[in-house]
Scaffold this motif. Structure first.
Motif, PDB file in Angstrom:
ATOM      1  N   MET A 149       0.604  -1.065  -0.579  1.00 18.65           N
ATOM      2  CA  MET A 149       0.271   0.261   0.183  1.00 18.65           C
ATOM      3  C   MET A 149       0.765   0.981   0.269  1.00 18.65           C
ATOM      4  N   LYS A 150       0.790   2.366  -0.719  1.00 21.06           N
ATOM      5  CA  LYS A 150       1.484   3.664  -1.020  1.00 21.06           C
ATOM      6  C   LYS A 150       0.670   3.830   0.561  1.00 21.06           C
ATOM      7  N   PRO A 151       1.847   4.896   0.246  1.00 18.73           N
ATOM      8  CA  PRO A 151       1.860   6.145   2.246  1.00 18.73           C
ATOM      9  C   PRO A 151       1.212   6.594   2.371  1.00 18.73           C
ATOM     10  N   PHE A 152       0.919   7.458   1.042  1.00 18.36           N
ATOM     11  CA  PHE A 152      -0.652   8.183   0.707  1.00 18.36           C
ATOM     12  C   PHE A 152      -1.708   7.621   1.275  1.00 18.36           C
ATOM     13  N   THR A 153      -2.081   6.156   0.606  1.00 24.02           N
ATOM     14  CA  THR A 153      -3.119   5.523   0.650  1.00 24.02           C
ATOM     15  C   THR A 153      -3.215   4.444   2.200  1.00 24.02           C
ATOM     16  N   LYS A 154      -2.229   4.216   2.952  1.00 23.74           N
ATOM     17  CA  LYS A 154      -1.958   4.146   3.955  1.00 23.74           C
ATOM     18  C   LYS A 154      -1.935   4.933   5.625  1.00 23.74           C
ATOM     19  N   ARG A 155      -1.545   6.037   5.462  1.00 21.29           N
ATOM     20  CA  ARG A 155      -2.859   7.364   5.876  1.00 21.29           C
ATOM     21  C   ARG A 155      -3.635   8.035   6.009  1.00 21.29           C
ATOM     22  N   VAL A 156      -4.190   7.399   4.188  1.00 19.14           N
ATOM     23  CA  VAL A 156      -6.225   8.371   4.581  1.00 19.14           C
ATOM     24  C   VAL A 156      -6.057   6.977   5.128  1.00 19.14           C
ATOM     25  N   VAL A 157      -5.638   5.433   4.786  1.00 20.49           N
ATOM     26  CA  VAL A 157      -6.930   4.886   5.670  1.00 20.49           C
ATOM     27  C   VAL A 157      -6.911   5.100   7.308  1.00 20.49           C
ATOM     28  N   ASN A 158      -5.845   5.156   7.554  1.00 18.81           N
ATOM     29  CA  ASN A 158      -5.828   5.081   9.488  1.00 18.81           C
ATOM     30  C   ASN A 158      -6.134   6.427   9.680  1.00 18.81           C
ATOM     31  N   ILE A 159      -5.957   7.613   8.933  1.00 15.99           N
ATOM     32  CA  ILE A 159      -6.965   8.940   9.139  1.00 15.99           C
ATOM     33  C   ILE A 159      -8.810   8.223   9.243  1.00 15.99           C
ATOM     34  N   ILE A 160      -9.094   7.405   8.284  1.00 16.43           N
ATOM     35  CA  ILE A 160     -10.364   7.820   8.392  1.00 16.43           C
ATOM     36  C   ILE A 160     -11.191   6.557   9.069  1.00 16.43           C
ATOM     37  N   CYS A 161      -9.998   5.748   9.712  1.00 18.81           N
ATOM     38  CA  CYS A 161     -10.733   4.339  10.636  1.00 18.81           C
ATOM     39  C   CYS A 161     -10.773   5.207  12.292  1.00 18.81           C
ATOM     40  N   ALA A 162      -9.631   6.258  12.036  1.00 14.42           N
ATOM     41  CA  ALA A 162     -10.082   7.811  13.720  1.00 14.42           C
ATOM     42  C   ALA A 162     -10.600   8.228  13.713  1.00 14.42           C
ATOM     43  N   ILE A 163     -12.276   7.932  12.745  1.00 19.23           N
ATOM     44  CA  ILE A 163     -13.108   9.240  12.621  1.00 19.23           C
ATOM     45  C   ILE A 163     -14.214   8.886  13.688  1.00 19.23           C
ATOM     46  N   PRO A 164     -14.155   9.249  15.073  1.00 20.63           N
ATOM     47  CA  PRO A 164     -14.960   8.219  16.329  1.00 20.63           C
ATOM     48  C   PRO A 164     -17.050   8.931  15.331  1.00 20.63           C
ATOM     49  N   LYS A 165     -17.498   7.802  16.067  1.00 21.17           N
ATOM     50  CA  LYS A 165     -19.013   8.123  15.766  1.00 21.17           C
ATOM     51  C   LYS A 165     -19.313   9.263  15.914  1.00 21.17           C
ATOM     52  N   GLY A 166     -21.004   9.581  15.631  1.00 19.56           N
ATOM     53  CA  GLY A 166     -20.704  11.152  15.853  1.00 19.56           C
ATOM     54  C   GLY A 166     -20.048  11.580  15.051  1.00 19.56           C
ATOM     55  N   LYS A 167     -19.232  12.141  14.344  1.00 16.74           N
ATOM     56  CA  LYS A 167     -18.106  13.239  13.919  1.00 16.74           C
ATOM     57  C   LYS A 167     -18.092  12.578  12.452  1.00 16.74           C
ATOM     58  N   VAL A 168     -17.354  13.771  11.975  1.00 15.13           N
ATOM     59  CA  VAL A 168     -17.958  13.640  10.041  1.00 15.13           C
ATOM     60  C   VAL A 168     -16.184  14.075   9.751  1.00 15.13           C
ATOM     61  N   MET A 169     -15.912  14.159   8.761  1.00 16.85           N
ATOM     62  CA  MET A 169     -14.409  14.862   8.534  1.00 16.85           C
ATOM     63  C   MET A 169     -15.072  15.072   6.468  1.00 16.85           C
ATOM     64  N   THR A 170     -13.888  16.052   5.883  1.00 19.09           N
ATOM     65  CA  THR A 170     -14.241  16.057   4.526  1.00 19.09           C
ATOM     66  C   THR A 170     -13.209  15.090   3.094  1.00 19.09           C
ATOM     67  N   TYR A 171     -13.967  14.952   2.637  1.00 17.66           N
ATOM     68  CA  TYR A 171     -12.707  14.393   1.664  1.00 17.66           C
ATOM     69  C   TYR A 171     -11.311  15.770   1.289  1.00 17.66           C
ATOM     70  N   GLY A 172     -11.171  16.164   1.491  1.00 21.62           N
ATOM     71  CA  GLY A 172      -9.982  17.370   1.524  1.00 21.62           C
ATOM     72  C   GLY A 172      -9.731  17.787   2.952  1.00 21.62           C
ATOM     73  N   GLN A 173     -10.249  17.392   3.578  1.00 17.62           N
ATOM     74  CA  GLN A 173      -9.539  17.604   5.037  1.00 17.62           C
ATOM     75  C   GLN A 173      -8.478  16.415   5.252  1.00 17.62           C
ATOM     76  N   ILE A 174      -9.067  15.299   5.355  1.00 21.60           N
ATOM     77  CA  ILE A 174      -8.480  14.018   4.825  1.00 21.60           C
ATOM     78  C   ILE A 174      -6.769  13.654   4.222  1.00 21.60           C
ATOM     79  N   ALA A 175      -7.540  14.129   2.521  1.00 23.22           N
ATOM     80  CA  ALA A 175      -5.841  14.098   2.171  1.00 23.22           C
ATOM     81  C   ALA A 175      -4.937  15.439   2.459  1.00 23.22           C
ATOM     82  N   LYS A 176      -4.831  16.825   2.749  1.00 19.97           N
ATOM     83  CA  LYS A 176      -4.884  17.639   3.744  1.00 19.97           C
ATOM     84  C   LYS A 176      -3.266  16.877   4.822  1.00 19.97           C
ATOM     85  N   ILE A 177      -4.503  16.403   5.449  1.00 19.75           N
ATOM     86  CA  ILE A 177      -3.883  15.520   6.676  1.00 19.75           C
ATOM     87  C   ILE A 177      -2.766  15.041   6.263  1.00 19.75           C
ATOM     88  N   ALA A 178      -3.341  13.706   5.112  1.00 17.76           N
ATOM     89  CA  ALA A 178      -2.300  12.674   4.601  1.00 17.76           C
ATOM     90  C   ALA A 178      -1.389  13.186   4.112  1.00 17.76           C
TER      91      ALA A 178
END
Length: 108
Positions: A1-30
């Motif tokens: 898995m490429k580093p960016f993809t791995k970071r995206v997966v980790n970020i999405i997995c960390a989103i807690p119940k009752g919260k959301v993130m945007t595609y762009g926000q995830i990309a920026k953090i990754a």
């Protein structure tokens, strides 16, 4: 898995119940602020394999990007997690948005 993809997966997995993130926000953090569409690709191809909470990712306006049955399913799941949609169909990102400060630091 490429580093960016791995970071995206980790970020999405960390989103807690009752919260959301945007595609762009995830990309920026990754580490790639202009790669929101790549986040969409990751969600599309890896959600099932990695049990990603795909429903917690919205567009920059706080709206569901999916249409039809998938969009209805996403809305239903988000409502079950306690999120309230505004009249325009969006979610208040200030109220329900997730800022994973610990991940931002780790990704630096």
């Amino acid at each position: 898995m490429k580093p960016f993809t791995k970071r995206v997966v980790n970020i999405i997995c960390a989103i807690p119940k009752g919260k959301v993130m945007t595609y762009g926000q995830i990309a920026k953090i990754a580490g790639s602020p202009r790669a929101a569409r790549q986040v969409v690709r990751v969600l599309h191809t890896l959600s099932e394999k990695y049990q990603l909470p795909w429903h917690r990712v919205l567009n920059s306006k706080g709206c569901i990007g999916l249409t039809g049955e998938h969009g209805q399913l996403q809305r239903r799941i988000l409502e079950e997690e306690g999120m309230i949609f505004q009249q325009n169909g969006s979610i208040n990102l200030i109220e329900y948005g997730y800022e994973p400060l610990h991940l931002i630091e780790e990704m630096k």
